[in-house]
Design a protein around this motif. Structure first.
Motif, PDB file in Angstrom:
ATOM      1  N   GLN A   1       8.857   2.714 -58.767  1.00 47.05           N
ATOM      2  CA  GLN A   1       7.556   2.342 -59.314  1.00 47.05           C
ATOM      3  C   GLN A   1       6.781   1.464 -58.336  1.00 47.05           C
ATOM      4  O   GLN A   1       5.569   1.641 -58.144  1.00 47.05           O
ATOM      5  N   GLN A   2       7.469   0.523 -57.711  1.00 45.62           N
ATOM      6  CA  GLN A   2       6.817  -0.378 -56.760  1.00 45.62           C
ATOM      7  C   GLN A   2       6.324   0.385 -55.537  1.00 45.62           C
ATOM      8  O   GLN A   2       5.224   0.123 -55.031  1.00 45.62           O
ATOM      9  N   ILE A   3       7.123   1.343 -55.063  1.00 50.24           N
ATOM     10  CA  ILE A   3       6.716   2.152 -53.906  1.00 50.24           C
ATOM     11  C   ILE A   3       5.492   2.989 -54.251  1.00 50.24           C
ATOM     12  O   ILE A   3       4.537   3.087 -53.469  1.00 50.24           O
ATOM     13  N   ASN A   4       5.523   3.587 -55.441  1.00 47.85           N
ATOM     14  CA  ASN A   4       4.382   4.408 -55.867  1.00 47.85           C
ATOM     15  C   ASN A   4       3.117   3.562 -56.018  1.00 47.85           C
ATOM     16  O   ASN A   4       2.024   3.989 -55.639  1.00 47.85           O
ATOM     17  N   ALA A   5       3.282   2.363 -56.583  1.00 45.80           N
ATOM     18  CA  ALA A   5       2.129   1.481 -56.755  1.00 45.80           C
ATOM     19  C   ALA A   5       1.547   1.069 -55.411  1.00 45.80           C
ATOM     20  O   ALA A   5       0.322   1.009 -55.232  1.00 45.80           O
ATOM     21  N   ALA A   6       2.435   0.790 -54.443  1.00 43.82           N
ATOM     22  CA  ALA A   6       1.976   0.416 -53.107  1.00 43.82           C
ATOM     23  C   ALA A   6       1.253   1.579 -52.436  1.00 43.82           C
ATOM     24  O   ALA A   6       0.249   1.388 -51.734  1.00 43.82           O
ATOM     25  N   ALA A   7       1.761   2.801 -52.667  1.00 39.32           N
ATOM     26  CA  ALA A   7       1.136   3.977 -52.075  1.00 39.32           C
ATOM     27  C   ALA A   7      -0.262   4.197 -52.644  1.00 39.32           C
ATOM     28  O   ALA A   7      -1.209   4.515 -51.915  1.00 39.32           O
ATOM     29  N   VAL A   8      -0.389   4.010 -53.958  1.00 36.86           N
ATOM     30  CA  VAL A   8      -1.703   4.155 -54.604  1.00 36.86           C
ATOM     31  C   VAL A   8      -2.675   3.096 -54.089  1.00 36.86           C
ATOM     32  O   VAL A   8      -3.835   3.383 -53.790  1.00 36.86           O
ATOM     33  N   ALA A   9      -2.166   1.858 -53.978  1.00 35.19           N
ATOM     34  CA  ALA A   9      -3.013   0.777 -53.469  1.00 35.19           C
ATOM     35  C   ALA A   9      -3.440   1.049 -52.039  1.00 35.19           C
ATOM     36  O   ALA A   9      -4.594   0.827 -51.654  1.00 35.19           O
ATOM     37  N   GLY A  10      -2.491   1.552 -51.247  1.00 37.39           N
ATOM     38  CA  GLY A  10      -2.815   1.880 -49.857  1.00 37.39           C
ATOM     39  C   GLY A  10      -3.825   3.003 -49.759  1.00 37.39           C
ATOM     40  O   GLY A  10      -4.720   2.981 -48.913  1.00 37.39           O
ATOM     41  N   SER A  11      -3.698   3.987 -50.627  1.00 33.72           N
ATOM     42  CA  SER A  11      -4.642   5.104 -50.642  1.00 33.72           C
ATOM     43  C   SER A  11      -6.032   4.620 -51.013  1.00 33.72           C
ATOM     44  O   SER A  11      -7.034   5.045 -50.427  1.00 33.72           O
TER      45      SER A  11
END
Length: 274
Positions: free
Chosen positions: A245-255
């Motif tokens: 979940q944390q990795i996905n959230a970071a990816a969304v934030a980065g996008s």
């Protein structure tokens, strides 16, 4: 100074550290000045309480009682708590039995104000039993102030093993998991279920949890969690799910940041082109 748990690491590695140091840290917490004062006050005064109204009128007693069941956030909701305590747990249509959060039912049953001629808090051994739970819960709260995932894992170890040992049907056990916020969150995170999961029919939610649990452990029965190894398997999956979940959230934030940067560059080029 209030107790501060030692949690140097996050995730499953941090959880293993907490397990290795748990006994020592719990002893330190229980020996803190504030904890000792609260326990002494509860032990000296709880037997004098004869009804729900008297309990909710004493803030210190009520604080200990609510904390023992993970309901410390309800300390100011005294009218609601009084109604919970006065309700009959033997009547399926009673107020407390209509609440989805089963922690309230456990609080109700512990005191027995709604069903017993003599409430259970006046029996020998009541204070010792409740304070044992209080110490565990208050330690979890201290841990949760630093790392809520560790708090959830500690609560799961206790609550899931207790539930597995209860002489109730498997259906009742699964509904109890869904009705206990801390256990529900662990299962939902472990299996990476979407937020829409909670909108499904309860029977469908149970079916999904049973299917995912069987894939993880080889069994879809809550009774298996009487085995500490089965609980540990679920906790390990919980921390893994949280990491995803944390990795996905970071990816969304980065996008999102990349999109804003691209938009800014486009606006700058348009300005320079004029």
């Amino acid at each position: 100074m209030s107790f501060q748990p030692i949690l140097p690491l996050d995730g499953y590695v941090g959880w293993r550290f907490l397990q290795r140091t748990l006994d020592r840290q719990q002893e330190t917490h229980a020996a803190s000045t504030q904890s000792q004062r609260d326990q002494a006050y509860f032990r000296a005064n709880i037997a004098a309480v004869s009804n729900a109204q008297e309990l909710v009128a004493d803030r210190r007693l009520l604080s200990v009682a609510l904390t023992a069941f993970g309901l410390q956030d309800d300390l100011l909701n005294r009218a609601f708590v009084e109604k919970v305590l006065e309700s009959s747990h033997r009547d399926d249509r009673s107020f407390v039995n209509r609440l989805s959060d089963k922690r309230y039912l456990k609080l109700n049953q512990a005191f027995g104000f709604g069903d017993s001629i003599v409430p259970r808090n006046q029996f020998d051994g009541f204070a010792d039993a409740l304070l044992s739970t209080y110490r565990d819960r208050s330690f979890e709260i201290a841990v949760g102030a630093q790392n809520d995932s560790m708090r959830l894992a500690l609560a799961l170890e206790r609550d899931l093993a207790d539930l597995a040992a209860q002489p109730s049907s498997e259906a009742t056990r699964w509904y109890t998991i869904l009705g206990t916020p801390s256990m529900r969150r662990v299962f939902e995170t472990a299996f990476m279920l979407p937020s829409s999961f909670g909108t499904l029919d309860l029977e469908r939610q149970v079916d999904i949890l049973k299917t995912r649990t069987e894939k993880l452990t080889g069994s879809d029965e809550v009774a298996q969690f009487a085995d500490p190894e089965a609980v540990e398997t679920l906790i390990r999956q919980f921390f893994l799910g949280e990491q995803v979940q944390q990795i996905n959230a970071a990816a969304v934030a980065g996008s999102g940041a990349l999109t804003l940067l691209q938009q800014g560059q486009s606006s700058l080029r348009a300005m320079l082109g004029r």
